[in-house]
Design a protein around this motif. Structure first.
Motif, PDB file in Angstrom:
ATOM      1  N   GLY A  60      15.127  36.915 -26.857  1.00 34.20           N
ATOM      2  CA  GLY A  60      15.238  36.707 -25.411  1.00 34.20           C
ATOM      3  C   GLY A  60      15.742  35.325 -25.061  1.00 34.20           C
ATOM      4  N   LEU A  61      16.427  34.670 -25.993  1.00 32.68           N
ATOM      5  CA  LEU A  61      16.892  33.301 -25.742  1.00 32.68           C
ATOM      6  C   LEU A  61      18.252  33.308 -25.051  1.00 32.68           C
ATOM      7  N   ASP A  62      18.813  34.523 -24.867  1.00 32.67           N
ATOM      8  CA  ASP A  62      20.125  34.591 -24.218  1.00 32.67           C
ATOM      9  C   ASP A  62      19.986  34.598 -22.692  1.00 32.67           C
ATOM     10  N   LYS A  63      18.749  34.750 -22.222  1.00 28.40           N
ATOM     11  CA  LYS A  63      18.516  34.740 -20.773  1.00 28.40           C
ATOM     12  C   LYS A  63      18.511  33.294 -20.252  1.00 28.40           C
ATOM     13  N   PRO A  64      18.734  33.116 -18.924  1.00 30.53           N
ATOM     14  CA  PRO A  64      18.652  31.754 -18.370  1.00 30.53           C
ATOM     15  C   PRO A  64      17.255  31.158 -18.603  1.00 30.53           C
ATOM     16  N   VAL A  65      17.203  29.834 -18.745  1.00 23.83           N
ATOM     17  CA  VAL A  65      15.945  29.166 -19.116  1.00 23.83           C
ATOM     18  C   VAL A  65      14.837  29.442 -18.100  1.00 23.83           C
ATOM     19  N   LEU A  66      15.195  29.429 -16.816  1.00 17.80           N
ATOM     20  CA  LEU A  66      14.157  29.627 -15.805  1.00 17.80           C
ATOM     21  C   LEU A  66      13.600  31.041 -15.873  1.00 17.80           C
ATOM     22  N   VAL A  67      14.457  32.007 -16.181  1.00 13.58           N
ATOM     23  CA  VAL A  67      13.979  33.384 -16.353  1.00 13.58           C
ATOM     24  C   VAL A  67      13.009  33.442 -17.526  1.00 13.58           C
ATOM     25  N   GLN A  68      13.395  32.740 -18.624  1.00 18.58           N
ATOM     26  CA  GLN A  68      12.512  32.701 -19.793  1.00 18.58           C
ATOM     27  C   GLN A  68      11.155  32.102 -19.426  1.00 18.58           C
ATOM     28  N   LEU A  69      11.173  31.013 -18.640  1.00 11.28           N
ATOM     29  CA  LEU A  69       9.924  30.369 -18.246  1.00 11.28           C
ATOM     30  C   LEU A  69       9.081  31.330 -17.409  1.00 11.28           C
ATOM     31  N   GLY A  70       9.726  32.009 -16.466  1.00 12.06           N
ATOM     32  CA  GLY A  70       9.022  32.957 -15.624  1.00 12.06           C
ATOM     33  C   GLY A  70       8.341  34.032 -16.455  1.00 12.06           C
ATOM     34  N   LEU A  71       9.090  34.587 -17.402  1.00  8.84           N
ATOM     35  CA  LEU A  71       8.527  35.634 -18.268  1.00  8.84           C
ATOM     36  C   LEU A  71       7.350  35.097 -19.059  1.00  8.84           C
ATOM     37  N   TYR A  72       7.528  33.862 -19.561  1.00  8.39           N
ATOM     38  CA  TYR A  72       6.471  33.289 -20.384  1.00  8.39           C
ATOM     39  C   TYR A  72       5.190  33.113 -19.559  1.00  8.39           C
ATOM     40  N   LEU A  73       5.347  32.533 -18.363  1.00  9.91           N
ATOM     41  CA  LEU A  73       4.168  32.303 -17.515  1.00  9.91           C
ATOM     42  C   LEU A  73       3.497  33.615 -17.144  1.00  9.91           C
ATOM     43  N   GLU A  74       4.324  34.612 -16.851  1.00  8.84           N
ATOM     44  CA  GLU A  74       3.793  35.930 -16.495  1.00  8.84           C
ATOM     45  C   GLU A  74       2.896  36.449 -17.619  1.00  8.84           C
ATOM     46  N   ASN A  75       3.378  36.285 -18.850  1.00  7.01           N
ATOM     47  CA  ASN A  75       2.588  36.731 -20.005  1.00  7.01           C
ATOM     48  C   ASN A  75       1.328  35.902 -20.183  1.00  7.01           C
ATOM     49  N   VAL A  76       1.447  34.578 -20.018  1.00  9.73           N
ATOM     50  CA  VAL A  76       0.301  33.696 -20.242  1.00  9.73           C
ATOM     51  C   VAL A  76      -0.822  34.027 -19.278  1.00  9.73           C
ATOM     52  N   VAL A  77      -0.461  34.293 -18.036  1.00  7.60           N
ATOM     53  CA  VAL A  77      -1.482  34.642 -17.044  1.00  7.60           C
ATOM     54  C   VAL A  77      -2.244  35.882 -17.496  1.00  7.60           C
TER      55      VAL A  77
END
Lengths: 324, 523
Positions: A60-77
Motif C-alpha cells: 500500500g505504499l503506492d497510495k498518497p502519504v496522507l491516505v496511508q496515514l489516514g488508513l493507519y490511524l483508522e486501524n490504530v483506533v
C-alpha cells in the motif's frame, strides 16, 4: 477518589500525546531514505522495476502519504497495528512474542540495579569519607563510564568462552530437553550475563544518586533533632534519611522502567536476546514502517502508563505530595 | 530491611555469581546428529519463490530443490531431473524427472508441479528468473515425468538456470489459485528437499528435521539442523569459540576474526561453494558526473587503487584481485585485457592530462559491517594519495539502496553475483538497455557503448560455446580499456566448520544446496 480522578485525567492526556507521537513518527520514518520495497529488492540481489512496483502495491505504499496515514490511524483506533511488510505477519503478534523476553531481561536488570544501587549508595553515604565510600564511588564511576557493549563482550569472553560457566547468547538452550525446573534454571542461566551487564550501568547511577541524596538529607535539621533525641544511628539512616532521600530515586526509576519496555538494543544484540529492542532496530534498518510504528506506539503507551504509576508512587513514598 | 541484611543479600548475590558453579551440569547436551549453524541476518521468510536473500536461500535450500545441481566447474548434475536432452537447434530442452518423489506432506511430485512453478508462480514473483524466462516460448508436461521447455531463440546460459535458488520447484497443490505472497502456507514451507520445516522461534532459531522419506537412499546423513540467529558478529564468533556452533557460513564472521577461529582445534576453513555466485566486488563510477565522464580519470582511479593491499589488509588475504568485469569462476573469463597495476605516477599523469581540478568526489561504502568500512577507508586513502579529493558518506542499507536507485553518488562500493554466466550476471551492469533508475543491480554507472551492447546481445543468443567465448573475450577487452566501473576484488567468503563434518560443500552453490550429503563423524 482523588487518585482515581487524577489517573483518569492523566490517561486522557496520555492518549492525546500518543496520537501526536503516532503522526510525528509516521512522517519521521518516511523521511528516512529508502523504503521497505527498495530494501527487500536490494536484498534479493536482483530486481526489476516490476518487482519493486509489485511490492509497493502489496504494502500500500503506492497510495498518497496522507491516505496511508489516514488508513493507519483508522486501524490504530481499532487497535489493529497492521501487518509487518517483511514478515507478512500481524505486528501485534510479533510484538507480543517479543515482550516477555524483554520484560524478563529488563525487569531483572531493573530490580538488580535498584536494589544493589540503593544498597551500595546507602552504605557508601553512611560511611562517607572512609575507604568503603571511596571504593564504592570508584566502582560506580567505572561502570558508569564504561561503554555497555564493551562490558557485554568482555562478560562473554570471560564467563562464556574462557570459563564456560554461563551461556553467552540466546534465551534458552536450543534443542535442550529439560524438566520444568531444568528449563527455568536454563533460562535463568542464560539471563545472568545480559541482565548483569545491563544492570551494572544503572546500578552505578542509582548508587551515586542515593549517596548524594542521602548526604544532603543527613545534614538537615530534623536529622539533627533525631540524633539529639537519642534515636539509634541505624534507625536514623534507615527511617529518617533513606526514606526522605528516595524521591529522586523514584523519579529515575520511573524513567528507567519506561525505557525498559523499549528493550535494550545493545544488550539484546550482543547477547542475541530475542527482545523488542532488537525487533525495533531491525525494523528500522529494514524500513518496516508498520512494525516500527507498532513498536514505537506500544513503548510510548507503556511510558505514559509508567509515568502515571510513578506519580502515584510518589504519594506513597511521601504522603506530603498531593496529586494535582 | 536492615543494612546488615542488605550487605548479606548483596554479598550472597555476588558470591552466587562468582562461586563458579559449573551450571552446565544442569544442561543436557544437544541431541546427537543435529547441526548448529549461524544465520545472519534472520531471513524474512522461507518461501524461496518470493524471498531470495542469502540467508533465506541457505535455510530454504534444504527444504526445496531444483531440477539440476552444478559441480564446481558449473557442469550440470541431476537433481529432481535425472536426465536431460538438448535438441540440435538448441531450442528444445527435455527433462526426465525422478519418479517416486513426494512432497513433505506426502503428496506425489510430478511434472505438473514444475510447469506450474516456472510458468505461473515464479514468472510472477521471481525477478531474476523472469529476466531469463523471456527467452522461453512454452513449458509443457507431455507426461507426469517429463517436462519440455521450448525456446524462442537459442539462449546461451539456459542450462545454467536450474539450481534451487534460481528455479525452486514448489507444490502446485498448495499454491495454485492462491495469492502467492500472502498464502499462509508460506510460514510452513513444503518442499521435496532433504529436510522438513519443523519450527521457527522468531529472533532465536529455525529448526529443520530430517525428511525420512527423502528420495535419495541413505540421505540425509544428519538428523536435523538448527539455524541460530545471532545478530552481533563478535557474539557469533564467540558462540563458535565456546563450542556452541558447528558451522559458520561465509560472511557470518568478520575477516579479522577468521584467523582466530581457524586456529581453534577441530576446525576447518573452506572457500569453496561460491563458484556459481562468483561474488564480484567493484566500485561504481558515475559516468555521468563531472570528472568521471572522462575515461582518463576512470583509468587513473584504477591505477591509484592498491587492490593487492586491499585484499591483504581489509580482506586478510581472502579473495583475488579482479582483472575486469568477469569473475574467474564465470564462464568465458579472459585474462587477455589491459592490466592496471598500482601506479601512482601513472594515475597522476592521467589526471593532469584529463584536467582534473580537485573536484570532491562522494564515496559511498557498503554498509555491511566493519570489513567494508575499512575497505572504503583504504580506497579513500589511495585516491587522496594521487590528489583525488574524496569524502566518505555514511548510510544504512536503506539509504545505500536509495542513493544507487537514484544515481545520487559519485563512487560507490558494491558486489554482485554473476550466476556462472555473463548473460545472467555481467551484461546487466554494462548494457544500455539496463540503464534504468530504481535498481542498484542494473547499469547504475550509466556506461553506454553500442559495440558492447551488440557483443552481449549476440553472446546471450548464441548456442555455441566457441562463438560465445570469442564475443565475450572482445567485450572484456573493450570494457577493461574504458573502465565503466573500478573492479576491485573477487570476494571469497570462507565457511568455518568442525573437522568432524565431512562433505559439507559439494556443489557450486555450497551451503545453499542443503546439507543432505554432509556427514558427521560420531565423536
Amino acid at each position: 477518589m482523588n487518585r482515581l480522578k487524577f489517573v483518569a485525567r492523566r490517561l486522557g492526556q496520555g492518549l492525546a500525546a500518543l496520537l501526536l507521537i503516532v503522526v510525528v513518527n509516521f512522517f519521521l520514518i518516511r523521511a528516512a531514505p529508502g523504503d521497505p520495497a527498495a530494501v527487500m529488492a536490494g536484498e534479493a540481489g536482483a530486481g526489476d522495476a516490476k518487482f519493486v512496483a509489485q511490492l509497493r502495491e502489496q504494502f500500500g505504499l503506492d497510495k498518497p502519504v496522507l491516505v496511508q496515514l489516514g488508513l493507519y490511524l483508522e486501524n490504530v483506533v481499532r487497535l489493529d497495528l497492521g501487518q509487518s511488510y517483511r514478515q507478512q505477519r500481524p505486528v501485534a503478534s510479533l510484538i507480543a512474542e517479543r515482550v516477555p523476553a524483554t520484560l524478563l531481561l529488563t525487569g531483572t536488570a531493573f530490580v538488580l540495579s535498584l536494589v544493589m544501587g540503593v544498597a551500595l549508595g546507602a552504605w557508601s553515604s553512611s560511611r562517607a569519607g572512609t575507604w568503603v565510600d571511596s571504593l564504592i564511588t570508584t566502582v560506580a564511576l567505572l561502570f558508569y563510564a564504561t561503554p555497555l557493549f564493551w562490558v557485554a563482550l568482555m562478560a562473554v569472553l570471560v564467563f562464556s568462552i574462557s570459563l564456560d560457566w554461563l551461556p553467552g547468547f540466546g534465551l534458552a538452550t536450543v534443542g535442550g530437553q529439560f524438566s520444568a525446573l531444568g528449563q527455568a534454571l536454563d533460562v535463568a542461566k542464560h539471563l545472568v550475563l545480559p541482565a548483569v551487564t545491563l544492570a551494572l550501568f544503572y546500578m552505578a547511577i542509582y548508587a551515586r544518586m542515593t549517596r548524594t541524596s542521602m548526604l544532603e538529607v543527613a545534614r538537615m535539621d530534623f536529622v539533627k533533632t533525631a540524633r539529639a533525641k537519642g534515636v539509634p544511628r541505624g534507625r536514623i539512616w534507615r527511617v529518617h534519611v533513606l526514606r526522605n532521600a528516595l524521591l529522586p530515586i523514584v523519579t529515575l526509576a520511573g524513567i528507567q522502567v519506561g525505557q525498559m519496555v523499549g528493550g535494550a538494543i545493545l544488550t539484546e544484540t550482543v547477547f542475541a536476546w530475542p527482545g523488542i529492542g532488537r525487533l525495533m532496530f531491525e525494523a528500522l534498518l529494514q524500513r518496516d514502517y508498520n512494525l516500527l510504528l507498532g513498536v514505537f506506539l506500544f513503548t510510548a503507551a507503556m511510558v505514559v502508563l509508567f509515568n502515571i504509576v510513578t506519580d502515584v508512587v510518589y504519594t506513597i513514598v511521601d504522603p506530603r505530595i498531593e496529586l494535582t | 530491611m536492615h543494612r546488615r541484611d542488605f550487605i548479606k543479600f548483596a554479598s550472597a548475590t555476588t558470591g552466587w555469581l562468582a562461586a563458579g558453579q559449573p551450571w552446565t551440569a544442569f544442561a543436557q547436551g544437544v541431541t546427537n546428529g543435529m547441526l548448529n549453524v549461524t544465520v545472519n541476518p534472520e531471513p524474512p521468510g522461507l518461501m524461496l519463490a518470493i524471498i531470495q536473500n542469502g540467508p533465506a536461500q541457505m535455510v530454504a535450500g534444504n527444504i526445496y530443490e531444483g531440477l539440476l545441481r552444478y559441480d564446481a566447474e558449473l557442469n550440470p548434475l541431476p537433481g529432481l531431473a535425472t536426465s536431460w536432452k538438448i535438441s540440435e537447434d538448441s531450442l528444445t530442452y527435455t527433462f526426465n524427472l525422478k519418479p517416486g518423489v513426494t512432497w513433505h506432506d506426502g503428496k506425489p511430485f510430478s511434472a505438473d508441479d514444475v510447469v506450474f512453478s516456472v510458468d505461473k508462480l515464479l514468472r510472477e514473483t521471481h525477478a531474476r528468473l523472469r529476466a531469463s524466462l523471456v527467452a522461453v516460448d512454452s513449458i509443457t508436461a507431455p507426461d507426469a515425468n517429463t517436462v519440455v521447455f521450448k525456446l524462442k531463440y537459442p539462449f546461451g546460459p539456459f542450462i545454467g538456470i536450474f539450481e534451487v535458488g534460481t528455479m525452486p520447484i514448489l507444490p502446485k497443490h498448495i499454491y495454485d489459485g492462491t495469492d502467492y505472497r500472502t498464502n499462509p502456507a508460506n510460514n510452513t514451507p513444503i518442499g521435496t528437499g532433504p529436510f522438513k520445516f519443523k519450527e521457527w522461534v522468531k529472533g532465536s532459531y529455525i529448526r529443520l528435521d530430517k525428511n525420512e522419506a527423502y528420495h535419495e537412499p541413505g540421505l540425509p546423513g544428519i538428523d536435523g539442523i538448527y539455524f541460530h540467529v545471532i545478530p552481533d558478529a563478535a557474539s557469533r564468533a564467540g558462540a563458535y569459540e565456546a563450542g556452541k556452533m558447528d558451522i559458520m557460513p561465509g560472511g557470518t564472521v568478520e575477516y579479522f576474526d577468521i584467523a582466530r577461529l581457524k586456529a581453534l582445534p577441530n576446525t576447518e576453513v573452506t572457500t569453496k561453494g561460491w563458484e556459481f555466485f562468483g561474488p564480484h566486488c567493484f566500485m561504481w563510477l558515475n559516468n555521468r558526473n563531472g570528472p568521471l565522464k572522462d575515461v582518463r580519470v576512470r583509468q587513473a582511479i584504477m591505477y591509484a587503487l592498491d587492490r593487492e593491499a586491499m585484499k591483504n589488509v581489509a580482506w586478510y588475504g581472502y579473495g583475488k584481485v579482479a582483472t575486469g568485469p568477469f569473475n574467474t569462476s564465470t564462464r568465458y573469463h579472459s585474462d587477455d585485457v589491459t592490466k592496471y597495476p598500482h601506479d601512482k605516477a601513472k594515475a597522476k599523469a592521467l589526471l593532469a592530462e584529463a584536467g582534473y581540478k580537485g573536484e570532491t568526489l562522494r564515496l559511498l561504502p557498503l554498509p555491511y559491517g566493519e570489513t567494508w568500512q575499512r575497505f572504503a577507508e583504504m580506497a579513500r586513502q589511495n585516491l587522496s594519495e594521487v590528489g583525488i579529493k574524496v569524502e566518505l558518506q555514511a548510510t544504512d542499507v536503506g539509504g545505500w539502496n536509495e542513493k544507487l536507485n537514484n544515481w545520487d553518488y559519485d563512487l560507490a562500493f558494491t558486489y554482485l553475483y554473476q550466476y556462472g554466466d555473463p548473460a545472467l550476471g555481467v551484461a546487466r551492469n554494462y548494457t544500455t538497455q539496463n540503464i534504468q533508475k530504481g535498481s542498484p543491480w542494473n547499469n547504475v554507472c550509466g556506461y553506454s557503448n553500442p559495440k558492447v551492447d551488440e557483443l552481449f546481445e549476440r553472446g546471450a543468443k548464441e548456442a555455441s560455446s566457441v562463438k560465445r567465448r570469442e564475443l565475450y573475450v572482445e567485450a572484456q577487452k573493450i570494457l577493461v580499456d574504458e573502465v565503466p566501473v573500478a573492479w576491485l576484488i573477487e570476494l571469497e567468503f570462507p565457511t568455518i566448520y568442525r573437522s568432524n563434518i565431512t562433505n559439507l560443500v559439494n556443489s557450486a552453490i555450497g551451503l545453499n544446496d542443503g546439507f543432505a550429503r554432509a556427514k558427521v563423524a560420531k565423536a
